[in-house]
Design an enzyme around this catalytic site. Structure first.
Site, PDB file in Angstrom:
ATOM      1  N   LEU A 152       0.563  10.179 -11.378  1.00 60.08           N
ATOM      2  CA  LEU A 152      -0.204   9.155 -10.949  1.00 60.08           C
ATOM      3  C   LEU A 152      -0.640   9.314  -9.372  1.00 60.08           C
ATOM      4  O   LEU A 152      -1.202   8.228  -8.693  1.00 60.08           O
ATOM      5  CB  LEU A 152       0.430   7.833 -10.989  1.00 60.08           C
ATOM      6  CG  LEU A 152       1.091   7.149 -12.337  1.00 60.08           C
ATOM      7  CD1 LEU A 152       1.576   5.737 -12.256  1.00 60.08           C
ATOM      8  CD2 LEU A 152      -0.244   7.382 -13.092  1.00 60.08           C
ATOM      9  N   ASP A 153      -0.420  10.575  -8.763  1.00 64.47           N
ATOM     10  CA  ASP A 153      -0.927  10.730  -7.518  1.00 64.47           C
ATOM     11  C   ASP A 153      -1.191  12.161  -7.215  1.00 64.47           C
ATOM     12  O   ASP A 153      -0.637  12.623  -6.218  1.00 64.47           O
ATOM     13  CB  ASP A 153      -0.301  10.266  -6.373  1.00 64.47           C
ATOM     14  CG  ASP A 153      -0.775   9.903  -5.057  1.00 64.47           C
ATOM     15  OD1 ASP A 153      -1.747   9.855  -5.010  1.00 64.47           O
ATOM     16  OD2 ASP A 153       0.048   9.830  -4.099  1.00 64.47           O
ATOM     17  N   VAL A 154      -1.897  12.908  -8.320  1.00 66.34           N
ATOM     18  CA  VAL A 154      -2.158  14.303  -8.133  1.00 66.34           C
ATOM     19  C   VAL A 154      -3.291  14.275  -7.227  1.00 66.34           C
ATOM     20  O   VAL A 154      -4.483  13.821  -7.386  1.00 66.34           O
ATOM     21  CB  VAL A 154      -2.651  14.809  -9.515  1.00 66.34           C
ATOM     22  CG1 VAL A 154      -2.926  16.046  -9.635  1.00 66.34           C
ATOM     23  CG2 VAL A 154      -1.473  14.575 -10.639  1.00 66.34           C
ATOM     24  N   ASN A 212      -0.542  16.671  -2.412  1.00 64.80           N
ATOM     25  CA  ASN A 212       0.832  16.612  -3.237  1.00 64.80           C
ATOM     26  C   ASN A 212       1.034  17.815  -3.906  1.00 64.80           C
ATOM     27  O   ASN A 212       1.835  17.881  -4.696  1.00 64.80           O
ATOM     28  CB  ASN A 212       0.871  15.357  -4.002  1.00 64.80           C
ATOM     29  CG  ASN A 212       1.107  14.045  -3.236  1.00 64.80           C
ATOM     30  OD1 ASN A 212       1.567  14.092  -2.043  1.00 64.80           O
ATOM     31  ND2 ASN A 212       0.688  12.961  -3.930  1.00 64.80           N
ATOM     32  N   THR A 258      -4.330   7.258  -5.089  1.00 66.58           N
ATOM     33  CA  THR A 258      -5.243   7.620  -3.754  1.00 66.58           C
ATOM     34  C   THR A 258      -6.712   7.543  -4.244  1.00 66.58           C
ATOM     35  O   THR A 258      -7.105   8.002  -5.394  1.00 66.58           O
ATOM     36  CB  THR A 258      -5.141   8.980  -3.260  1.00 66.58           C
ATOM     37  OG1 THR A 258      -3.618   9.277  -2.887  1.00 66.58           O
ATOM     38  CG2 THR A 258      -5.995   9.485  -2.185  1.00 66.58           C
TER      39      THR A 258
END
Length: 221
Positions: free
Chosen positions: A80-82, A86, A120
């Site tokens: 959920l935040d690739v 990260n 993001t």
């Protein structure tokens, strides 16, 4: 409990009474991917920049990490935040997916998970905004957006000088340009200009661009 060669390894944790809580991960000396593909403000000429071969390898590393999370764990792990921030690089400049603070678990029998919007801006799949719930395909969309940035060495959405110069600005959406050039058979033209003078396998550039466009479709297939 998840272990994969392309996932940053959790070494332990630390709890301070009435204080902060810490997660301890293995140290990645080369920092995050964004520092290696985007031109850094104030950086000297010839600063850190991944070669095309290194970028392609990072793309493969992250794909393997996501495939493991989505298909080989007992419960699906949706990141959920690739995003480039990260993705960390080890001492060999191999890609390591990190930061699972927003991740969620999905049972094998679940088709989607309904959760509050998190992540993001710029990497969020369209289904977030529709409130229809998310699946592992939400990570696939984000991965496609990251591939675009690996390809072009720039943010997908950025302000550029207007046609008349001066203080006027216009917003440039890179995925649209990639799609246009791909339809015209000229996708190599969107490659990061810093790589043009080096030996680049054009077939792999086209392959990465097409995978990026497949991943970043508005309707999950």
């Amino acid at each position: 409990s998840v272990q994969h060669v392309s996932l940053v390894r959790l070494l332990g944790f630390c709890l301070v009474r009435n204080g902060p809580r810490f997660l301890v991960y293995e140290y990645m000396e080369n920092g995050s991917l964004d520092r290696w593909i985007f031109p850094q403000h104030g950086a000297v000429a010839g600063g850190r920049c991944l070669t095309w071969v290194q970028r392609y390898q990072v793309a493969v590393d992250v794909a393997k990490a996501l495939a493991y999370l989505h298909h080989d764990c007992r419960a699906k792990v949706v990141h959920l935040d690739v995003k480039p921030e990260n993705i960390l690089l080890d001492d060999r400049l191999r890609g390591m997916l990190s930061d699972f603070g927003l991740s969620t678990l999905m049972g094998k029998e679940q088709s989607r998970v309904v959760t509050t919007v998190r992540g993001t801006t710029g990497y969020l799949a369209p289904e977030w905004l529709l409130g229809a719930g998310v699946t592992e395909k939400s990570d696939v969309y984000s991965y496609g957006m990251v591939l675009m940035e690996i390809l072009g060495g720039r943010r997908n959405l950025q302000a550029e000088p207007g046609p008349s110069g001066g203080s006027s600005r216009r917003w440039s959406y890179f995925p649209k340009l990639v799609a246009e050039r791909a339809r015209e058979g000229r996708v190599v033209e969107v490659l990061d200009r810093r790589l043009v003078s080096s030996a680049v396998d054009e077939a792999s550039v086209r392959r990465l661009a097409h995978v990026a466009l497949w991943c970043a479709q508005e309707k999950p297939g």
